[in-house]
Every structure is written in C-alpha cells, then in structure tokens.
Write a protein that holds these residues in place. Structure first.
Motif, PDB file in Angstrom:
ATOM      1  N   UNK A   1      32.502 -28.645  -9.096  1.00 40.29           N
ATOM      2  CA  UNK A   1      32.470 -28.629 -10.352  1.00 40.29           C
ATOM      3  C   UNK A   1      31.469 -29.717 -10.833  1.00 40.29           C
ATOM      4  N   UNK A   2      31.104 -30.709 -10.085  1.00 45.38           N
ATOM      5  CA  UNK A   2      30.320 -31.802 -10.396  1.00 45.38           C
ATOM      6  C   UNK A   2      29.769 -32.390  -9.088  1.00 45.38           C
TER       7      UNK A   2
ATOM      8  N   UNK B   1      35.454 -32.093 -15.758  1.00 46.14           N
ATOM      9  CA  UNK B   1      35.039 -30.956 -14.909  1.00 46.14           C
ATOM     10  C   UNK B   1      34.359 -30.016 -15.846  1.00 46.14           C
ATOM     11  N   UNK B   2      33.949 -28.719 -15.217  1.00 49.27           N
ATOM     12  CA  UNK B   2      33.470 -27.658 -16.175  1.00 49.27           C
ATOM     13  C   UNK B   2      34.160 -26.486 -15.733  1.00 49.27           C
ATOM     14  N   UNK B   3      35.354 -26.321 -15.362  1.00 50.24           N
ATOM     15  CA  UNK B   3      36.076 -25.266 -14.627  1.00 50.24           C
ATOM     16  C   UNK B   3      37.060 -24.751 -15.812  1.00 50.24           C
ATOM     17  N   UNK B   4      38.051 -23.486 -15.297  1.00 51.54           N
ATOM     18  CA  UNK B   4      38.676 -22.964 -16.353  1.00 51.54           C
ATOM     19  C   UNK B   4      39.797 -24.115 -17.070  1.00 51.54           C
TER      20      UNK B   4
ATOM     21  N   UNK C   1      33.203 -20.681 -14.189  1.00 49.97           N
ATOM     22  CA  UNK C   1      33.997 -19.988 -13.419  1.00 49.97           C
ATOM     23  C   UNK C   1      35.149 -20.546 -12.941  1.00 49.97           C
TER      24      UNK C   1
ATOM     25  N   UNK D   1      37.773 -25.194 -20.204  1.00 51.48           N
ATOM     26  CA  UNK D   1      37.564 -24.192 -21.061  1.00 51.48           C
ATOM     27  C   UNK D   1      38.843 -24.160 -22.116  1.00 51.48           C
TER      28      UNK D   1
ATOM     29  N   UNK E   1      28.790 -22.471 -13.745  1.00 53.16           N
ATOM     30  CA  UNK E   1      29.735 -23.133 -15.043  1.00 53.16           C
ATOM     31  C   UNK E   1      30.694 -22.020 -15.703  1.00 53.16           C
TER      32      UNK E   1
ATOM     33  N   UNK F   1      26.162 -30.251 -17.737  1.00 49.36           N
ATOM     34  CA  UNK F   1      26.636 -29.274 -17.307  1.00 49.36           C
ATOM     35  C   UNK F   1      28.047 -29.074 -18.349  1.00 49.36           C
TER      36      UNK F   1
ATOM     37  N   UNK G   1      32.523 -34.169 -18.729  1.00 51.42           N
ATOM     38  CA  UNK G   1      31.911 -33.606 -17.411  1.00 51.42           C
ATOM     39  C   UNK G   1      32.712 -34.290 -16.274  1.00 51.42           C
ATOM     40  N   UNK G   2      32.837 -35.644 -16.176  1.00 59.22           N
ATOM     41  CA  UNK G   2      33.595 -36.065 -15.110  1.00 59.22           C
ATOM     42  C   UNK G   2      34.561 -37.115 -15.504  1.00 59.22           C
ATOM     43  N   UNK G   3      35.446 -37.487 -14.599  1.00 58.06           N
ATOM     44  CA  UNK G   3      36.215 -38.662 -14.900  1.00 58.06           C
ATOM     45  C   UNK G   3      35.530 -39.877 -14.878  1.00 58.06           C
TER      46      UNK G   3
ATOM     47  N   UNK H   1      38.657 -38.570 -11.328  1.00 56.88           N
ATOM     48  CA  UNK H   1      37.094 -38.836 -11.234  1.00 56.88           C
ATOM     49  C   UNK H   1      36.849 -40.463 -11.608  1.00 56.88           C
ATOM     50  N   UNK H   2      35.502 -40.612 -11.291  1.00 60.08           N
ATOM     51  CA  UNK H   2      35.030 -41.886 -11.789  1.00 60.08           C
ATOM     52  C   UNK H   2      35.565 -43.288 -11.225  1.00 60.08           C
TER      53      UNK H   2
ATOM     54  N   UNK I   1      26.126 -34.457 -15.128  1.00 65.14           N
ATOM     55  CA  UNK I   1      27.604 -34.088 -15.765  1.00 65.14           C
ATOM     56  C   UNK I   1      27.623 -33.484 -17.247  1.00 65.14           C
TER      57      UNK I   1
END
Lengths: 290, 283
Positions: free
Chosen positions: B39-40, A169-172, B142, A175, B140, A200, A9-11, B13-14, A197
């Motif tokens: 995104x977050x 993240x949750x973007x491309x 996109x 995926x 989510x 998501x 979800x996140x770093x 991140x983080x 996160x």
C-alpha cells in the motif's frame, strides 16, 4: 452531525496525537477509532468499557472428516492454497465457498468465524468512543471499520461531530473509514515517504469528493520538504490548515501516556486548536480562512 | 542453495520498519530487499534502485458472455462477496469486491462466464548497489494486495542463495501473514511508548500463531526502554538492537538517507544485528 476523518497515508505521522488532542478540544462529539488493526485512541483516553460485541467478519470452510472421501477436488479448485491434506487453513481461506459448492459428497460447510470485537467505552467527560479489535491474522478489516462507524452512528445521540481516527494505508479499510464523511484531515510529515504517502491518500479521498485538509506534523524537521508539500497542495487546491512543530511536549505526552491537552502551554497543542478552529469554521460556514 | 528469509514487521506503521529493513539489507552481502508494504512501498526512496523490469500483477475477474447467459442468477447466488448483481437484463460485476475465487465461473451452468484479466498493481525489480531490489505496489483503492505478495514470493524463489530482507505490510492482517510466512527470522520493530508496546504485543501474538522465530529491535530508544525490555524478557524474546531517539536520525530519514551511510556507529550496530540474526537462524 458532521463526520471528520483523520487520515495519514501511513502510520506514525501523528494521526492519533491529533485525534486524542481533538478529543478534548472538540465539544459534543463521539469518537470512532477505525484503525482496527492497532487501535490506540482508547489507550490514552483510558475510557471505561461499557459494551463489547463479538464480530463475525468472515466465513471459513470446514471439512467434515467423517464425510470426506479424500478426492482432493477442493484442494485442486481452491485458488488461495487454503486446503492441504484435506484440511482447511483458516488463515488463508477467503470464505468464497467454492469448495463447499463443488464437494461431491457434501462434506464441506461454511462457518462464521469470530474475527474481532467492537468495543464501546466511556471517557472522562462522559462522551463515548467506539473502537474495535481485529484478531491478529484476521481478514476483513474493511467490514470491521464499517461496523465501528455503524455503532458510532447508533450511539451518537445529540453529538454535533463524529471524529474518526482512520486506517493507515490506501486500501479498502481506508475507503471504509472515509466514505460518507464531511471532511478529511490528512496528517503528514515532511519526509520523503510522508510526502509520497500523502499524495497516495489524497488521491483516495479525491474519489469521494469530500474536502481534504492537510496538516504537516513536525514541519520543522525538514523545511525543504514542508515547502514541497505546501507547493503541491497549492497546485492541487488543497488547503494546508496548519503546521505542527516538532515539539518535545508531544514526545513527553506519548511516553507518559498523557493527553497533549495536559500540556496547555505547548506550541503543538495550540497549533492543533488552531487547526480545529479552521476546520470547524469550514464545516459551519463552508469556507476556510487560512 | 535456498534463500534465507528475514522479515521485518511492526504491528503498525511509523515505528521504523522500513528504516530497519533497508539499512539491514544494505549491510548484508548478497542481500535481496523485498518491499511487501504494497500500500505504501517506501524502501525505494532510500535504496534508489535502478529498475530493470516492471511486471503488472493481474487478477481474474468475471465477464458475462450474454450469448450464453440465461440470467439464471446462479453466479449471483454463488458469490459470497456481493460482487455480482442481477439487475434487469444484466448481471453487473463490481470488480472492487471480487476476490477472484472463481466461484461464479465454476458455478455457471451455461459456461457464460469468461475470466478476464484486471491489473491491480505491479512489481518493480532492480538493483541498488549490491542489493537486489523487489517492490510491489497496489493501485490506489484496490482491496486486496495478497495477489501481489504471491507474485513477489514467486520472484524471490527464482533467486538462489540470497539473504532476503522482507519489509512487511504494517498491521497484523492477512497481508502480513502472506509477507512473513516461512521466515527464518522475524524482526519486530517497536518503540518504547505505551502505544508501541500495545502494538508490539499484537505483532508477537501473530508471529507466535504462525510458529516463527522472532527478535525485537527498539527504535527511538531512550530512557523508557524498560517497558519493552521487561516484556521481552518475560516472553523470552531477544532484544537485538536499539536505535537511539535523535533528531539527526529523524532528519536523515526525512531526507531519504540511509542511516548506515552517514553514521559509523549505527552502521556497526546494523552489522552486529545482521551477525546476530544469522547466528540465531543457524541455531
């Protein structure tokens, strides 16, 4: 070969700590670091680079100033504000080619831009790790992720597993790191943002219909939120495969650039082994015993 | 009066980007916090704003008007993202691959392409005490958050005389460029580990390539700060603040608390940081 992707979800939730520890725990595998914007796996595994390939991830428009009649049509048409003063700013150009198609004097061409590198390195035990470097400011991280995975499949040999350190993240690009895998391990932390996160990223994984497992890192930092995460997972039929303590050994290992597996007595290390055993059990037998 | 823009970024991140951004926004009078981590977006968890307005963000995607379409395939050829395909008697549109560039629309010889709106996310606007609040959120799955960032920029520009604190996307990609461009100051948040150092260097490279002024804040600071400090000295980058590595701070964060609300010492540090940043900008 079974592919397992580690997501977060996140770093900063401990994804790479889990991944590097698994690099010593899981036998007979290839590792792919798909966090192409900030690849950290090789920093701790300290592999020896055996191959580097340039990656041309994106086309960019180039205006030939000798041909250009300065009509300004390209600037008018560009939806990314990438053209001004009859010049293209490659940072903003998406490479759609519209300006080239419409230029009345044919003064614009598209050129492939080198946006990164795919790197293969060999770690101490002889296994390979594939990672990439996306040049700062470059676009197309999804494509680069796909390239890293392609390369890893090419080099898999007789490996039983591929461990993928995914993109945050949750973007491309997420995926791209999760598609076609056999299981996802989501590393979360018991913070308000960690919980949000995680929800998501779980909804991203859901789209792929792959089983997802959650592990709660630093769970004892906030037992109340840990409880919330566990309840949420229970209600949504997601297995929590383990909890990892807020362990000084992890902090030490990060600072000293050592693998957590060098701290054999530490609780965190043993908890990660336990997590892997459960996942492996699932991958072999199709059920997970918690 | 024009706004002053301070962007907080981190390479990845983080590292404490949101922590620095929300606390900084809180100690500055007349600030506007803009969460560009689409995104977050997590800033709202700490600022708990009253949301007064929500705006959907739309992009244009093509739709085929079959009363005009001759299936000539020019649109498919024009699209460099593989978002259109000619299959049987249909032109299929894969909207997740569409960049809304308009090439298909412009290149169709029969005017058979209609551009219709697709919602990819939204923007929330509100207020948290004295802090004005804007947040962008991408739906989510996109692919491209940039259209949301552009909308956020427009909204920011509708304010006057604000000190805008931008909580940027993590990483070093085009989203970050779109979040931080035209900043009066970039604050790079890092942590004193070999990973933090590695990612900091990437962020420095990005900010340099954009010719923006920058300074560093060390989060989870302790006895290993040397690796960051030495590098910053070599690169002539100011280290403006250190946030100590303490379990109490991690705990406060986990509960969604603002550091400046519970620790007087840290509040003073953030006040000092805002003063230093404004000084550097004036120079």
């Amino acid at each position: 070969m079974k592919q397992i992707v580690i997501l977060s979800g996140k770093g900063g939730t401990g994804k790479t700590t889990v991944a590097t520890t698994l690099s010593t725990v899981v036998k007979n595998k290839i590792m792919a670091d798909c966090d192409v914007e900030a690849p950290n796996l090789d920093i701790v595994l300290q592999g020896e680079v055996i191959k580097k390939e340039d990656f041309y991830g994106k086309e960019s428009a180039v205006i030939d100033s000798d041909e250009c009649v300065q009509c300004g049509l390209c600037e008018e048409l560009c939806r990314f504000d990438a053209i001004s003063g009859f010049k293209v700013n490659p940072l903003y150009c998406e490479g759609c080619g519209l300006c080239m198609y419409k230029c009345p004097v044919g003064a614009i061409r598209m050129e492939y831009e080198k946006t990164g590198e795919v790197i293969v390195s060999k770690i101490k035990n002889g296994e390979k790790i594939v990672y990439a470097l996306l040049y700062p400011g470059a676009d197309g991280s999804g494509k680069l992720v796909t390239e890293v995975r392609k390369k890893a499949v090419e080099l898999k040999g007789e490996s039983s597993y591929m461990i993928i350190d995914g993109m945050p993240g949750v973007g491309c690009p997420v995926l791209a790191s999760a598609t076609g895998t056999d299981a996802a391990l989501i590393v979360t932390e018991p913070t308000m943002s960690g919980f949000e996160d995680m929800k998501r990223v779980l909804s991203v994984v859901e789209k792929f219909k792959i089983p997802s497992f959650v592990c709660i890192n630093k769970w004892d930092l906030n037992e109340e939120v840990t409880e919330k995460i566990q309840n949420y997972c229970r209600e949504n039929n997601i297995t929590v495969v383990g909890k990892i303590d807020f362990d000084e050994a992890v902090v030490e290992s990060l600072k000293r650039l050592k693998n957590l597996s060098e701290y054999k007595e530490s609780t965190a290390y043993n908890q990660i082994i336990d997590i892997w055993n459960k996942i492996e059990n699932y991958l072999k037998k199709g059920d997970v015993c918690v | 009066m024009r706004n002053v823009k301070i962007s907080v970024l981190s390479g990845k991140g983080g590292t404490g980007k949101t922590t620095v951004a929300v606390n900084l926004a809180k100690v500055i009078d007349n600030s506007l916090y803009a969460d560009c981590d689409v995104e977050e977006p997590n800033g709202y968890l700490f600022l708990i704003p009253d949301i007064t307005k929500e705006i959907p963000v739309k992009i244009k995607i093509p739709e085929i008007d079959y009363s005009k379409c001759t299936l000539c395939g020019d649109c498919v050829k024009a699209c460099r993202f593989g978002a259109l395909a000619h299959i049987g008697k249909r032109i299929l549109v894969f909207d997740h691959l569409c960049h809304s560039c308009g090439a298909c629309f412009e290149m169709c010889p029969h005017n058979a392409i209609i551009e219709k709106d697709k919602i990819i996310g939204g923007i929330r606007i509100g207020k948290s005490g004295s802090v004005d609040f804007i947040e962008g959120k991408l739906n989510i799955g996109e692919a491209i958050g940039v259209p949301i960032l552009k909308e956020i920029k427009k909204i920011i520009n509708s304010y006057n005389d604000k000190i805008v604190v931008v909580d940027s996307s993590p990483g070093t990609s085009c989203s970050v460029i779109n979040s931080i461009d035209n900043s009066d100051m970039c604050i790079l948040v890092t942590e004193p580990t070999p990973y933090g150092f590695h990612d900091l260097k990437l962020a420095v490279e990005l900010v340099r390539s954009m010719n923006l002024p920058m300074a560093v804040v060390i989060n989870k600071s302790g006895d290993e700060d040397e690796i960051i400090e030495k590098y910053c000295k070599e690169q002539d980058i100011d280290v403006l603040m250190k946030i100590p590595f303490k379990k109490e701070i991690a705990k406060a964060y986990s509960k969604g608390k603002l550091l400046v609300d519970f620790d007087k010492e840290i509040k003073d540090k953030f006040k000092q940081l805002s003063g230093q940043v404004m000084e550097l900008i004036k120079r």
